[in-house]
Design an enzyme around this catalytic site. Structure first.
Site, PDB file in Angstrom:
ATOM      1  N   HIS A 158     -57.424 -58.476-105.290  1.00  0.00           N
ATOM      2  CA  HIS A 158     -58.004 -57.970-106.555  1.00  0.00           C
ATOM      3  C   HIS A 158     -57.651 -56.496-106.762  1.00  0.00           C
ATOM      4  O   HIS A 158     -58.349 -55.786-107.476  1.00  0.00           O
ATOM      5  CB  HIS A 158     -59.530 -58.127-106.596  1.00  0.00           C
ATOM      6  CG  HIS A 158     -60.024 -59.462-106.160  1.00  0.00           C
ATOM      7  ND1 HIS A 158     -60.344 -60.465-107.040  1.00  0.00           N
ATOM      8  CD2 HIS A 158     -60.209 -59.973-104.910  1.00  0.00           C
ATOM      9  CE1 HIS A 158     -60.747 -61.545-106.353  1.00  0.00           C
ATOM     10  NE2 HIS A 158     -60.654 -61.267-105.060  1.00  0.00           N
ATOM     11  N   SER A 182     -39.012 -35.812-117.925  1.00  0.00           N
ATOM     12  CA  SER A 182     -39.551 -35.860-119.279  1.00  0.00           C
ATOM     13  C   SER A 182     -38.987 -34.690-120.054  1.00  0.00           C
ATOM     14  O   SER A 182     -38.741 -33.620-119.497  1.00  0.00           O
ATOM     15  CB  SER A 182     -41.076 -35.781-119.236  1.00  0.00           C
ATOM     16  OG  SER A 182     -41.574 -35.223-120.436  1.00  0.00           O
ATOM     17  N   LYS A 205     -42.614 -34.072-114.538  1.00  0.00           N
ATOM     18  CA  LYS A 205     -42.588 -35.530-114.467  1.00  0.00           C
ATOM     19  C   LYS A 205     -41.422 -36.096-113.652  1.00  0.00           C
ATOM     20  O   LYS A 205     -40.319 -35.569-113.651  1.00  0.00           O
ATOM     21  CB  LYS A 205     -42.490 -36.109-115.881  1.00  0.00           C
ATOM     22  CG  LYS A 205     -43.737 -35.885-116.692  1.00  0.00           C
ATOM     23  CD  LYS A 205     -44.821 -36.864-116.316  1.00  0.00           C
ATOM     24  CE  LYS A 205     -44.728 -38.069-117.236  1.00  0.00           C
ATOM     25  NZ  LYS A 205     -45.745 -39.054-116.883  1.00  0.00           N
ATOM     26  N   GLU A 222     -39.981 -49.773-114.293  1.00  0.00           N
ATOM     27  CA  GLU A 222     -40.654 -50.231-115.513  1.00  0.00           C
ATOM     28  C   GLU A 222     -39.763 -51.189-116.304  1.00  0.00           C
ATOM     29  O   GLU A 222     -40.229 -52.186-116.862  1.00  0.00           O
ATOM     30  CB  GLU A 222     -41.011 -49.025-116.386  1.00  0.00           C
ATOM     31  CG  GLU A 222     -42.004 -48.070-115.759  1.00  0.00           C
ATOM     32  CD  GLU A 222     -42.118 -46.785-116.568  1.00  0.00           C
ATOM     33  OE1 GLU A 222     -41.452 -45.799-116.201  1.00  0.00           O
ATOM     34  OE2 GLU A 222     -42.835 -46.785-117.574  1.00  0.00           O
TER      35      GLU A 222
END
Ligand code: ARG
Length: 455
Positions: free
Chosen positions: A153, A274, A280, A287
């Site tokens: 979980h 970024s 970043k 992704e």
């Protein structure tokens, strides 16, 4: 190609909806290989003259070179790869070119080409997946002893080793390879000789063309041979499951590299910055792998829907089989390459993983097991006692290993000092020695076995 029966050419929209050359040109190598096998068989069977056969094969070789070197002009008015190649053959060798299509139809031709293409794709993918497994196994070896929180979980459950976690993916990819192998074994039958749908009256040797193209045998039924695309669906189903596996690993990489976890650092080569936030490091490749699952699963759905309800035998609908397969294959090849690079290049941070094991009472099960083993409590009672002890640790803001004995004895007086031996995460991990478990020695033996089985 069928001018004999027609007065007018096709409308512009007809030509555009009908033409597949923009995508089926990818089949050129397979189309030429299959045509040469067919041509050699026609000669061997005395169906076409030997000199014509030689000219045809030579012409086909020239065309293969022209296409490979980018010197071939593809024509949309010639519809597809089969007719583009045949038309060029006629330019190159003249009338003999017209004999190639004896005892053949584009229906058995395209079914053969596409089977060969999917087979080649599966073979290349298998190699790429082996490399991914090798990268995972190497990292697992480095981290056979590195403890981290195992979750269910996504909540802290029991400590595991990072190596063990990575080996789970080695198994998944192993089954993906096996699914692809199954698909390959089933697709490896040759449609050639089925002609349009009913077979041919020429004395063809179907076993010879099948063997020449590396197929195990000719397909048994000519109508089936030209009209099913289940082999492509087999591939896409396996591809969709593989993509799902990749997306799960990708998601874990995304989580692990965020500072809240800090478990891994992805290399510069697989992250982006970024344009506005200088600090970043974004895991874009992970992704995108996660996202690309959608189009691969969608490809399966697309082709399944194309095929559903089609009467036998061939229908032009089936021309729509190619784009989803090409796109899924291309997408998957890229996703696997990027995943392999990310895994190879990543650095794990054992200190952060170890620190994370201090939250969540990961050794609670070990405490309960100790109560069963040493005090003879039934597991359900041990579970209850442990729950009460966890509550006390939570109230004090400490881990189970730091909880004073008196606190534990307040719940169960028979608990002794010896309990602390099972409360460290290292001990907990080392004790999971069951086959397939997370104990470092098990992980090391699993690594040795995985190398044997997969690499
Ligand atoms: N381009 C066609 C396809 O991919 C080739 C087969 C055409 N056959 C036909 N009977 N029109 O399906």
């Amino acid at each position: 190609m069928w001018g004999g029966r027609f007065d007018l050419g096709p409308a512009e929209a007809m030509q555009r909806i009908n033409a597949s050359i923009d995508f089926d040109r990818r089949l050129y190598a397979q189309d030429i290989a299959a045509s040469k096998a067919h041509c050699n068989m026609l000669v061997a069977q005395g169906i076409i003259p030997r000199e014509d056969g030689a000219a045809i094969c030579e012409g086909l070789d020239t065309i293969a070179r022209e296409i490979a070197e980018g010197r071939f002009t593809f024509r949309r008015d010639l519809e597809d790869i089969h007719m583009n190649i045949e038309a060029r053959l006629r330019e190159l060798i003249g009338e003999a070119a017209g004999r190639l299509h004896t005892a053949r139809s584009r229906n058995d031709q395209v079914a053969t080409d596409f089977r060969l293409w999917v087979r080649d794709t599966i073979d290349a993918l298998d190699e790429a997946l082996r490399a991914l497994q090798a990268a995972l196994i190497d990292q697992a070896e480095t981290h056979a002893d590195t403890v981290m929180p195992g979750t269910t979980h996504l909540q802290p459950a029991q400590p595991v080793t990072f190596g063990h976690h990575l080996l789970a993916y080695v198994e998944m990819i192993g089954r993906d390879r096996s699914r692809l192998r199954d698909a390959r074994a089933r697709l490896n039958e040759c449609p050639l000789g089925a002609a349009a749908l009913a077979g041919t009256s020429f004395p063809v040797d179907r076993a010879a063309t099948a063997a020449a193209l590396g197929f195990d045998r000719p397909m048994a039924n000519s109508m089936d041979a030209v009209s099913d695309r289940d082999f492509a669906l087999d591939f896409l189903a396996a591809a969709a499951i593989l993509a799902m596996h990749l997306s799960r690993l990708a998601e874990e990489l995304v989580l692990w590299c965020t500072p809240a976890y800090g478990f891994i650092t992805l290399s510069d080569a697989y992250t982006t910055g970024s344009s506005i936030m200088p600090q970043k490091r974004n895991p874009d490749a992970a992704e995108l792998i996660r996202a690309k699952t959608g189009r691969i699963a969608g490809a399966f759905q697309t082709l399944l829907t194309v095929m559903k309800g089609l009467p036998l035998a061939y229908g032009k609908d089936m021309q729509e089989d190619k784009e989803p397969v090409f796109d899924a294959a291309e997408t998957l090849n890229l996703a696997v390459a990027a995943m392999t690079g990310m895994i190879r290049d990543m650095t794990a941070n054992p200190a952060a993983m170890r620190a994370a094991t201090e939250a969540g009472f990961l050794t609670a099960t070990d405490l309960a097991d100790w109560l069963v083993r040493v005090l003879g409590l039934p597991f359900r009672d041990a579970h209850h006692v442990t729950g009460a002890i966890v509550r006390r640790a939570e109230a004090r803001g400490c881990d189970l290993a730091e909880l004073p004995l008196a606190e534990m004895q307040a719940v169960e007086p028979r608990i002794t000092e010896a309990v602390y031996e099972v409360l460290s995460v290292e001990r907990a991990v080392a004790s999971r020695t069951s086959a397939g478990g997370t104990a470092p020695d098990q992980v090391r033996s699993a690594i040795a076995q995985a190398r044997e089985r997969f690499l």
